[in-house]
Design an enzyme around this catalytic site. Sequence first.
Site, PDB file in Angstrom:
ATOM      1  N   ARG A  64      57.776 -27.644  33.144  1.00 36.18           N
ATOM      2  CA  ARG A  64      57.657 -27.650  31.684  1.00 36.18           C
ATOM      3  C   ARG A  64      56.222 -27.906  31.234  1.00 36.18           C
ATOM      4  NH1 ARG A  64      59.736 -31.486  27.305  1.00 36.18           N
ATOM      5  NH2 ARG A  64      60.193 -30.106  25.544  1.00 36.18           N
ATOM      6  N   HIS A  68      54.231 -25.727  28.473  1.00 39.32           N
ATOM      7  CA  HIS A  68      53.652 -26.315  27.257  1.00 39.32           C
ATOM      8  C   HIS A  68      52.125 -26.234  27.262  1.00 39.32           C
ATOM      9  CE1 HIS A  68      57.195 -28.706  25.348  1.00 39.32           C
ATOM     10  NE2 HIS A  68      57.593 -27.544  25.837  1.00 39.32           N
ATOM     11  N   GLY A  74      46.532 -21.197  25.357  1.00 36.94           N
ATOM     12  CA  GLY A  74      46.528 -20.581  26.680  1.00 36.94           C
ATOM     13  C   GLY A  74      46.569 -21.621  27.794  1.00 36.94           C
ATOM     14  N   ASP A  76      45.102 -23.705  29.857  1.00 35.89           N
ATOM     15  CA  ASP A  76      43.747 -24.255  29.957  1.00 35.89           C
ATOM     16  C   ASP A  76      43.746 -25.766  30.185  1.00 35.89           C
ATOM     17  OD1 ASP A  76      44.687 -25.197  27.568  1.00 35.89           O
ATOM     18  OD2 ASP A  76      43.012 -24.465  26.355  1.00 35.89           O
ATOM     19  N   SER A  78      44.911 -28.010  28.424  1.00 35.04           N
ATOM     20  CA  SER A  78      44.690 -28.793  27.195  1.00 35.04           C
ATOM     21  C   SER A  78      45.744 -29.882  27.019  1.00 35.04           C
ATOM     22  CB  SER A  78      44.652 -27.879  25.966  1.00 35.04           C
ATOM     23  OG  SER A  78      45.834 -27.105  25.863  1.00 35.04           O
ATOM     24  N   GLU A  90      47.261 -33.174  22.481  1.00 34.55           N
ATOM     25  CA  GLU A  90      48.569 -32.552  22.266  1.00 34.55           C
ATOM     26  C   GLU A  90      49.749 -33.446  22.628  1.00 34.55           C
ATOM     27  OE1 GLU A  90      48.154 -28.866  24.497  1.00 34.55           O
ATOM     28  OE2 GLU A  90      46.352 -28.370  23.352  1.00 34.55           O
ATOM     29  N   ASN A  96      56.128 -32.538  22.353  1.00 32.88           N
ATOM     30  CA  ASN A  96      55.671 -33.226  23.569  1.00 32.88           C
ATOM     31  C   ASN A  96      55.980 -34.727  23.573  1.00 32.88           C
ATOM     32  OD1 ASN A  96      54.574 -30.865  24.633  1.00 32.88           O
ATOM     33  ND2 ASN A  96      52.541 -31.237  23.744  1.00 32.88           N
ATOM     34  N   HIS A 196      65.634 -23.546  32.420  1.00 37.01           N
ATOM     35  CA  HIS A 196      66.593 -24.598  32.079  1.00 37.01           C
ATOM     36  C   HIS A 196      67.734 -24.679  33.097  1.00 37.01           C
ATOM     37  CE1 HIS A 196      65.230 -24.714  27.557  1.00 37.01           C
ATOM     38  NE2 HIS A 196      64.307 -25.137  28.397  1.00 37.01           N
ATOM     39  N   THR A 197      67.610 -24.008  34.205  1.00 36.57           N
ATOM     40  CA  THR A 197      68.507 -24.222  35.333  1.00 36.57           C
ATOM     41  C   THR A 197      68.197 -25.551  36.000  1.00 36.57           C
ATOM     42  OG1 THR A 197      69.343 -23.331  37.416  1.00 36.57           O
ATOM     43  CG2 THR A 197      67.013 -23.003  36.988  1.00 36.57           C
ATOM     44  N   ASP A 241      71.484 -27.544  32.600  1.00 37.78           N
ATOM     45  CA  ASP A 241      72.402 -26.696  33.359  1.00 37.78           C
ATOM     46  C   ASP A 241      73.605 -27.567  33.686  1.00 37.78           C
ATOM     47  OD1 ASP A 241      73.844 -25.710  35.535  1.00 37.78           O
ATOM     48  OD2 ASP A 241      72.082 -24.968  36.591  1.00 37.78           O
ATOM     49  N   THR A 244      74.357 -27.612  37.959  1.00 33.85           N
ATOM     50  CA  THR A 244      73.430 -27.970  39.034  1.00 33.85           C
ATOM     51  C   THR A 244      72.015 -28.240  38.496  1.00 33.85           C
ATOM     52  OG1 THR A 244      72.995 -25.610  39.383  1.00 33.85           O
ATOM     53  CG2 THR A 244      74.655 -26.611  40.811  1.00 33.85           C
ATOM     54  N   ASP A 249      68.845 -22.211  40.359  1.00 35.80           N
ATOM     55  CA  ASP A 249      69.820 -21.177  40.700  1.00 35.80           C
ATOM     56  C   ASP A 249      70.235 -20.435  39.430  1.00 35.80           C
ATOM     57  OD1 ASP A 249      71.459 -22.935  39.339  1.00 35.80           O
ATOM     58  OD2 ASP A 249      72.398 -23.751  41.140  1.00 35.80           O
TER      59      ASP A 249
HETATM   60  C1  HEM Z   1      62.818 -20.420  24.851  1.00 33.01           C
HETATM   61  C2  HEM Z   1      62.422 -21.454  24.182  1.00 33.01           C
HETATM   62  C3  HEM Z   1      62.523 -22.858  24.691  1.00 33.01           C
HETATM   63  C4  HEM Z   1      62.965 -23.921  23.983  1.00 33.01           C
HETATM   64  C5  HEM Z   1      63.442 -23.909  22.545  1.00 33.01           C
HETATM   65  C6  HEM Z   1      62.925 -25.060  24.858  1.00 33.01           C
HETATM   66  C7  HEM Z   1      63.280 -26.344  24.475  1.00 33.01           C
HETATM   67  C8  HEM Z   1      63.411 -27.404  25.358  1.00 33.01           C
HETATM   68  C9  HEM Z   1      63.863 -28.720  24.993  1.00 33.01           C
HETATM   69  C10 HEM Z   1      64.226 -29.156  23.572  1.00 33.01           C
HETATM   70  C11 HEM Z   1      63.913 -29.461  26.104  1.00 33.01           C
HETATM   71  C12 HEM Z   1      64.335 -30.931  26.213  1.00 33.01           C
HETATM   72  C13 HEM Z   1      63.150 -31.791  25.815  1.00 33.01           C
HETATM   73  C14 HEM Z   1      63.487 -33.237  25.574  1.00 33.01           C
HETATM   74  O1  HEM Z   1      64.612 -33.667  25.765  1.00 33.01           O
HETATM   75  O2  HEM Z   1      62.588 -33.955  25.175  1.00 33.01           O
HETATM   76  C15 HEM Z   1      63.481 -28.632  27.191  1.00 33.01           C
HETATM   77  C16 HEM Z   1      63.402 -29.035  28.494  1.00 33.01           C
HETATM   78  C17 HEM Z   1      62.891 -28.252  29.511  1.00 33.01           C
HETATM   79  N1  HEM Z   1      62.295 -27.016  29.366  1.00 33.01           N
HETATM   80 FE1  HEM Z   1      62.440 -25.823  27.747  1.00 33.01          FE
HETATM   81  N2  HEM Z   1      62.464 -24.679  26.071  1.00 33.01           N
HETATM   82  C18 HEM Z   1      62.188 -23.345  26.020  1.00 33.01           C
HETATM   83  C19 HEM Z   1      61.642 -22.579  27.022  1.00 33.01           C
HETATM   84  C20 HEM Z   1      61.241 -23.076  28.251  1.00 33.01           C
HETATM   85  C21 HEM Z   1      60.434 -22.364  29.203  1.00 33.01           C
HETATM   86  C22 HEM Z   1      59.846 -20.972  28.976  1.00 33.01           C
HETATM   87  C23 HEM Z   1      60.282 -23.183  30.276  1.00 33.01           C
HETATM   88  C24 HEM Z   1      59.511 -22.950  31.553  1.00 33.01           C
HETATM   89  C25 HEM Z   1      59.198 -21.777  32.032  1.00 33.01           C
HETATM   90  C26 HEM Z   1      61.022 -24.394  30.001  1.00 33.01           C
HETATM   91  C27 HEM Z   1      61.183 -25.448  30.867  1.00 33.01           C
HETATM   92  C28 HEM Z   1      61.886 -26.599  30.586  1.00 33.01           C
HETATM   93  C29 HEM Z   1      62.270 -27.571  31.591  1.00 33.01           C
HETATM   94  C30 HEM Z   1      62.056 -27.437  33.085  1.00 33.01           C
HETATM   95  C31 HEM Z   1      62.895 -28.631  30.908  1.00 33.01           C
HETATM   96  C32 HEM Z   1      63.452 -29.922  31.515  1.00 33.01           C
HETATM   97  C33 HEM Z   1      62.360 -30.960  31.519  1.00 33.01           C
HETATM   98  C34 HEM Z   1      62.748 -32.261  32.186  1.00 33.01           C
HETATM   99  O3  HEM Z   1      63.823 -32.414  32.733  1.00 33.01           O
HETATM  100  O4  HEM Z   1      61.906 -33.163  32.132  1.00 33.01           O
HETATM  101  N3  HEM Z   1      61.562 -24.307  28.743  1.00 33.01           N
HETATM  102  N4  HEM Z   1      63.170 -27.383  26.708  1.00 33.01           N
END
Ligand code: HEM
Length: 323
Positions: A64, A68, A74, A76, A78, A90, A96, A196-197, A241, A244, A249
Site C-alpha cells: 500500500r 500511496h 508520482g 518519488d 514523497s 503526506e 494516510n 485487497h486480497t 479478503d 485469506t 490469491d
Molecule cells: C481502487 C481504489 C482503492 C481504494 C478506494 C482503496 C481504499 C483502501 C482503504 C480504505 C483501505 C483500508 C485503510 C485503513 O483501514 O486505514 C485500504 C487498504 C489497503 N489497500 Fe487499498 N484502495 C484502493 C486501491 C488499492 C491499490 C491500487 C492498492 C495496491 C496496488 C491497494 C492496496 C491496499 C492494501 C494492501 C491494503 C491493506 C493495508 C494493510 O493491511 O495495512 N489499494 N485500501
Amino acid sequence: MAGFNFLLVCKLAAIVATFVPIHAQAQLSPNFYDQLCPAALPTIRDVTSQAVLQQPRIAPALLRLHFHDCFVQGCDGSILLDDTPGFTGEKTALPNLNSVRGFDVVDRIKTAVNAACGGNVVSCADILAVAARDSVNLLGGPNYTVLLGRRDARNASRDEANSRLPPPFFNFTQLLANFESQGLDGKDLIVLSGAHTMGYARCTTFRGRIYNDSNIDPNFADLRKQTCPMSGGDNNTAPLDVATPIRFDTQYFRGLLQFKGLLHSDQELFTGNGAAGDALVRYYSSNTEAFFADFGASMIKMGNLRPLTGANGEIRQNCRRVN
Ligand code: HEM
Ligand SMILES: *[C@@H]1O[C@H](CO)[C@@H](O)[C@H](O)[C@H]1NC(C)=O
Ligand SMILES: *[C@@H]1O[C@H](CO)[C@@H](O)[C@H](O)[C@H]1NC(C)=O
Ligand SMILES: *[C@@H]1O[C@H](CO)[C@@H](O)[C@H](O)[C@H]1NC(C)=O
Ligand SMILES: *[C@@H]1O[C@H](CO)[C@@H](O)[C@H](O)[C@H]1NC(C)=O
Ligand SMILES: *[C@@H]1O[C@H](CO)[C@@H](O)[C@H](O)[C@H]1NC(C)=O
C-alpha cells in the site's frame, strides 16, 4: 455505466502500444542497479522477508505504501518524508493518517541497502517498488520484474494526497475517473484492486457499507457489525479478503461475486448486472495465472507514474528527510 469491454480495450491498447513510441523522460530499467550495486535487490528482499516472516501484515502495508507513493506526485518517495516544524508532508493527509504503516521496515531496508552498496545508491522510491513486489511474492503472489532508476523527491504534497488518493466511498464512475486521471485504465483499476486480497481495513472505512449498502451479503454485514458498531470502534480492523487476508490469491474476487467486498469501492467493481467490471472480476476469480500476470503488468504501469529520473530529485540518505 460505460458499456465498454475491458478485454477488447486492453487488446487494442496493446496493439497501439506496439506501434506508437512512448515519449517519456528517461526510462526506468530492470537492470539499473546491476553495475551500481548488485546486492541491492537481494538485500531489499532479505530485510522484507525477515519482516514479513515476523509479522505477515507488513506485506500489505508495504504494498500500500508504494500505491500511496505513486498516486501522489508520482513514485518519488514523497510519502516517506516526516513532518518537521517547517514542513508538512503526506503522512497526515486523510487517506494516510493512522492508516499507512511500515515506515520502520523501510528504514531498516534503507540502512541495510546503504551498507550492502557501500554508500547511498538506491532511492527510497525504488525501495518501495521492490519491497511491494517482494511482499506480494512472499505471500504467494507473482514475482514480476520491477523497473528501477527512480529518484527521490525533495518535497511532498499533502493536498495532492488528499485529493488524488481514492476514498472507499467512491462509486465505479468515480474510481475509474480517478485511475484515468493517473493514466491508468479500467483494467488496471480492477486488477490493482486485487491488492485487497491481502490486508485489513479499519471500521471507519467500511461502516457506511455494512450499515447502509444493499449490495451486501446480509450475513457478512452482520458478522462485520459485531466488531464495527454504529459508533465507536473506529480502529477495529477486518480483513479486506473475507477468506485469506494474508495470502495473495484470487479470493478477493470470489468474495466480490458473493457480495462480500468489505469496502463500498470494492463491491462497486462487481454488480452482478453485467456492468463494466463484472466480466473481469469473474475472469480473475477463477484464473490465478491471468490475475498474477496482469497484476504484475499493472504494477509496472503504476510504478511508471511520473518518476523523477536523470538529474531530477536526489537519492535520499535517510528516507524520512531530504538530504
Ligand atoms: C481502487 C481504489 C482503492 C481504494 C478506494 C482503496 C481504499 C483502501 C482503504 C480504505 C483501505 C483500508 C485503510 C485503513 O483501514 O486505514 C485500504 C487498504 C489497503 N489497500 Fe487499498 N484502495 C484502493 C486501491 C488499492 C491499490 C491500487 C492498492 C495496491 C496496488 C491497494 C492496496 C491496499 C492494501 C494492501 C491494503 C491493506 C493495508 C494493510 O493491511 O495495512 N489499494 N485500501
Ligand atoms: C485510533 O488509533 C490512532 C492511532 O493509530 C489513535 O490516535 C486514535 O485516537 C484511535 N482512535 C480511536 C477512536 O480509538
Ligand atoms: C523471485 O525472484 C527473486 C529474485 O528476483 C528470487 O530471489 C525469489 O526466489 C523468487 N521467488 C520465487 C517464489 O520464485
Ligand atoms: C515538488 O517538486 C517538483 C519538482 O521539483 C515540482 O514540480 C512540484 O511542483 C513541487 N511540489 C510542491 C507541492 O511544491
Ligand atoms: C457516482 O457518484 C457521482 C458523484 O457523487 C454521481 O454524480 C454519479 O451519479 C454516481 N454514479 C453512479 C453510476 O451512481
Ligand atoms: C447511512 O445513511 C444515512 C442516510 O443517508 C446517514 O444519515 C447515515 O449516517 C449513514 N450511516 C452510516 C453508518 O454511514
